[in-house]
Design a protein around this motif. Structure first.
Motif, short mmCIF file in Angstrom:
data_model
loop_
_atom_site.label_atom_id
_atom_site.label_comp_id
_atom_site.label_asym_id
_atom_site.label_seq_id
_atom_site.Cartn_x
_atom_site.Cartn_y
_atom_site.Cartn_z
N TYR A 11 15.17 -9.66 2.00
CA TYR A 11 13.95 -10.32 1.54
C TYR A 11 12.95 -10.32 2.70
CZ TYR A 11 16.62 -11.89 -2.50
OH TYR A 11 17.37 -11.92 -3.64
N ASP A 12 11.84 -9.63 2.51
CA ASP A 12 10.81 -9.52 3.54
C ASP A 12 9.59 -10.31 3.09
OD1 ASP A 12 9.01 -8.85 5.46
OD2 ASP A 12 9.08 -6.70 5.15
N ILE A 13 9.40 -11.47 3.67
CA ILE A 13 8.31 -12.33 3.24
C ILE A 13 6.95 -11.68 3.50
CG2 ILE A 13 8.21 -13.55 5.44
CD1 ILE A 13 7.60 -15.01 1.91
N VAL A 14 6.86 -10.86 4.53
CA VAL A 14 5.58 -10.18 4.82
C VAL A 14 5.19 -9.25 3.67
CG1 VAL A 14 4.41 -8.58 6.39
CG2 VAL A 14 5.93 -10.35 7.31
N ALA A 15 6.18 -8.56 3.12
CA ALA A 15 5.89 -7.66 2.00
C ALA A 15 5.37 -8.44 0.80
CB ALA A 15 7.15 -6.88 1.63
N ALA A 44 0.75 -10.02 -2.57
CA ALA A 44 -0.07 -11.08 -3.15
C ALA A 44 -1.53 -10.92 -2.75
CB ALA A 44 0.45 -12.45 -2.71
N GLY A 45 -1.77 -10.59 -1.49
CA GLY A 45 -3.15 -10.39 -1.04
C GLY A 45 -3.81 -9.21 -1.71
N LEU A 46 -3.08 -8.12 -1.83
CA LEU A 46 -3.66 -6.93 -2.47
C LEU A 46 -3.86 -7.16 -3.97
CD1 LEU A 46 -1.66 -4.10 -0.66
CD2 LEU A 46 -4.06 -4.75 -0.32
N THR A 47 -2.99 -7.95 -4.58
CA THR A 47 -3.17 -8.29 -5.99
C THR A 47 -4.45 -9.09 -6.18
OG1 THR A 47 -0.79 -8.25 -6.42
CG2 THR A 47 -2.16 -9.48 -7.97
N ALA A 48 -4.72 -10.01 -5.27
CA ALA A 48 -5.96 -10.79 -5.34
C ALA A 48 -7.18 -9.86 -5.22
CB ALA A 48 -5.98 -11.84 -4.24
N LEU A 49 -7.09 -8.88 -4.33
CA LEU A 49 -8.18 -7.91 -4.20
C LEU A 49 -8.34 -7.12 -5.49
CD1 LEU A 49 -10.25 -6.22 -2.59
CD2 LEU A 49 -8.32 -4.84 -1.74
N ALA A 50 -7.23 -6.67 -6.07
CA ALA A 50 -7.30 -5.89 -7.31
C ALA A 50 -7.93 -6.70 -8.44
CB ALA A 50 -5.90 -5.43 -7.71
N LEU A 93 15.77 -5.28 -3.85
CA LEU A 93 15.50 -3.87 -4.13
C LEU A 93 14.09 -3.45 -3.74
CD1 LEU A 93 17.07 -3.52 -7.71
CD2 LEU A 93 17.95 -2.49 -5.60
N TYR A 94 13.25 -4.43 -3.42
CA TYR A 94 11.84 -4.09 -3.21
C TYR A 94 11.59 -3.46 -1.85
CZ TYR A 94 6.88 -4.38 -2.42
OH TYR A 94 5.58 -4.05 -2.10
N VAL A 95 11.08 -2.25 -1.88
CA VAL A 95 10.55 -1.57 -0.71
C VAL A 95 9.25 -0.93 -1.18
CG1 VAL A 95 10.92 0.16 1.08
CG2 VAL A 95 12.86 -1.12 0.17
N ASP A 96 8.17 -1.11 -0.45
CA ASP A 96 6.86 -0.70 -0.96
C ASP A 96 6.78 0.79 -1.28
OD1 ASP A 96 6.86 0.21 1.68
OD2 ASP A 96 5.20 -1.08 2.33
N ARG A 97 7.50 1.61 -0.54
CA ARG A 97 7.41 3.05 -0.80
C ARG A 97 8.02 3.45 -2.14
NH1 ARG A 97 10.92 2.55 3.66
NH2 ARG A 97 13.11 3.11 3.29
N TYR A 98 8.92 2.62 -2.68
CA TYR A 98 9.52 2.93 -3.97
C TYR A 98 8.49 2.93 -5.09
CZ TYR A 98 14.12 2.09 -1.82
OH TYR A 98 15.24 2.13 -1.02
N VAL A 99 7.40 2.21 -4.90
CA VAL A 99 6.35 2.14 -5.92
C VAL A 99 5.00 2.55 -5.29
CG1 VAL A 99 7.42 0.51 -7.49
CG2 VAL A 99 6.22 -0.35 -5.49
#
Length: 455
Positions: free
Chosen positions: A217-221, A226-232, A274-280
């Motif tokens: 679990y990577d809290i930074v990710a 969350a920040g990028l979702t707010a921008l979107a 399972l979450y790694v940013d490169r997977y998506v």
């Protein structure tokens, strides 16, 4: 379009070799691609099936371009795929909004740090991203024209993306939410064969789920998402909505593409991380579409132009860092060189933990003359990624017979594996050896141990 393709290609080619450095995942690509087909196929039955098609592709490329710089052979497909994805983002923006919005979306996509990073890596993620982006474009076109060929093309590209990495299937969920109600039945008929086609890979990869045991679990990710979702969401608010039985709305599609796959992966991570940013990675295409369309709509406002220019300038340090040999989690080239410098014929070598044996696979000369004290079967012989190791008592006996040992370890502070073989390595070094010298390199420590008084 030509200017943006030149930008994407230029960013991909700039510093592509990263001073000749590799990182651990690329080493796995290199090693698997250089196994003969029976060994490669046998390994995929045990491990890493999720990347099997990609390894087969790289095996073919290395067979054809055997005399070419191996780093270029490994990374050029990702460069070309990123350029193709950029073109797809431009066409999506043009079709759903305007030519200007498409160009700005392509510009934003090419500059996104995660996109720049994976444009220069010998892994499958840029290829998956390109396939998903172009599948999305065919979907939008198919919805508008009701052409069977386009629907078939959409399904084919998504199936190919899923075979390269199974988490591409999450794009189907995004598309399901974005297509107009009138075309959902046609979409479902196209999506069903994709799911069926990926089912065998999903079953096999589930049996190999220990491979993702390293993910935590990577809290930074989470905060970053969350920040990028707010921008979107902020970008989506300024865009007009389009509706109709044969019309895909840009805001809806882009938000779904950016948010849905990642959100699903995060929800799945409640049961197992399972979450790694490169997977998506392909989700960044949705973010770029929103940024490009919003910039085009508000582009006449002075503060928007200033903010855009400031953002581009702020990305310059990241852009430079990504092309440095220290930009990845480790530098295998430097690690192997350090092993070669510190080790001498007759010394033992220990990998702590065993998966760090991957660090010397592309550089066998680095460990020439060193005895691998824990090795049972090599990666190729055992049809695994890192080889297998003998039982803990045998490791202990071999270590006690060896006067000097080169230990190749993770950086200080990393979690230690609790299995018996790893525990005995640590125990014997502490009880029967003293540390002579340690050299820290990017992502690793290489230490020479000797019997007390023999340093």
């Amino acid at each position: 379009m030509p200017v943006l393709l030149s930008l994407a290609l230029g960013l991909g080619l700039w510093g592509l070799r990263r001073h000749g450095s590799l990182w651990r995942d690329e080493v796995v690509t290199y090693d698997m691609a250089h196994r003969n087909l029976p060994d490669l196929w046998g390994t995929l039955g045990n491990v890493d099936a999720v990347h099997g098609l990609y390894y087969l592709l790289m095996h073919a490329l290395y067979t054809v371009f055997d005399d070419t710089d191996p780093l270029l052979v490994m990374r050029l497909p990702s460069v070309l795929a990123t350029a193709a994805a950029t073109a797809g983002v431009v066409l999506l923006g043009r079709r759903l909004a305007s030519p200007g919005a498409g160009l700005l979306a392509g510009f934003a996509f090419a500059l996104l740090p995660l996109v720049q990073q994976h444009a220069q890596e010998g892994r499958s993620y840029a290829l998956v991203c390109a396939l998903v982006v172009w599948a999305t474009y065919l979907l939008v076109w198919a919805v508008a024209t009701r052409t069977t060929t386009l629907w078939c093309g959409y399904g084919t590209l998504l199936l190919a993306a899923g075979l390269l990495h199974e988490f591409a299937v999450l794009a189907l969920a995004a598309h399901a939410l974005a297509v107009p109600r009138a075309t959902r039945r046609r979409w479902a008929l196209t999506a069903a064969p994709v799911v069926v086609g990926l089912a065998p890979l999903a079953v096999l990869s589930t049996r190999q789920s220990e491979q993702v045991g390293w993910i935590g679990y990577d809290i930074v990710a989470y905060v970053t998402f969350a920040g990028l979702t707010a921008l979107a969401l902020a970008c989506a608010r300024v865009l007009p909505r389009s509706s109709g039985p044969r019309t895909v709305d840009l805001s809806t599609l882009a938000l779904c593409l950016f948010i849905t796959p990642t959100a699903l992966l995060l929800l799945m991570s409640v049961l197992q991380p399972l979450y790694v940013d490169r997977y998506v990675l392909y989700g960044d295409a949705g973010l770029a579409l929103l940024i490009g369309a919003a910039m085009h709509r508000l582009g006449r406002r002075r503060w928007i132009r200033i903010a855009a220019a400031a953002t581009v300038l702020a990305l310059i340090p990241t852009t430079l860092d990504l092309r440095d040999s220290a930009s990845r989690v480790d530098n295998v080239t430097s690690i192997a060189g350090t092993i070669e410098q510190l080790g001498e014929p007759g010394h033992g070598v220990l990998y702590m933990p065993l998966r760090r044996r991957v660090w010397s696979l592309p550089y066998p000369n680095a460990v020439s003359g060193l005895r691998d004290l824990a090795l049972d079967q090599s990666p190729v012989a055992s049809r695994t990624l890192y080889g297998t190791e003998v039982p803990a008592p045998v490791i202990r006996s071999r270590m006690l017979e060896t006067p000097r040992i080169v230990a190749v370890r993770d950086p200080a502070g990393q979690p230690e594996d609790a299995i018996a073989q790893e525990a005995v390595k640590r125990e014997v070094l502490v009880a029967h050896f003293e540390e002579c010298r340690t050299r820290e390199v990017r992502g690793a420590r290489v230490t020479v141990f000797a019997r007390p008084g023999d340093c």
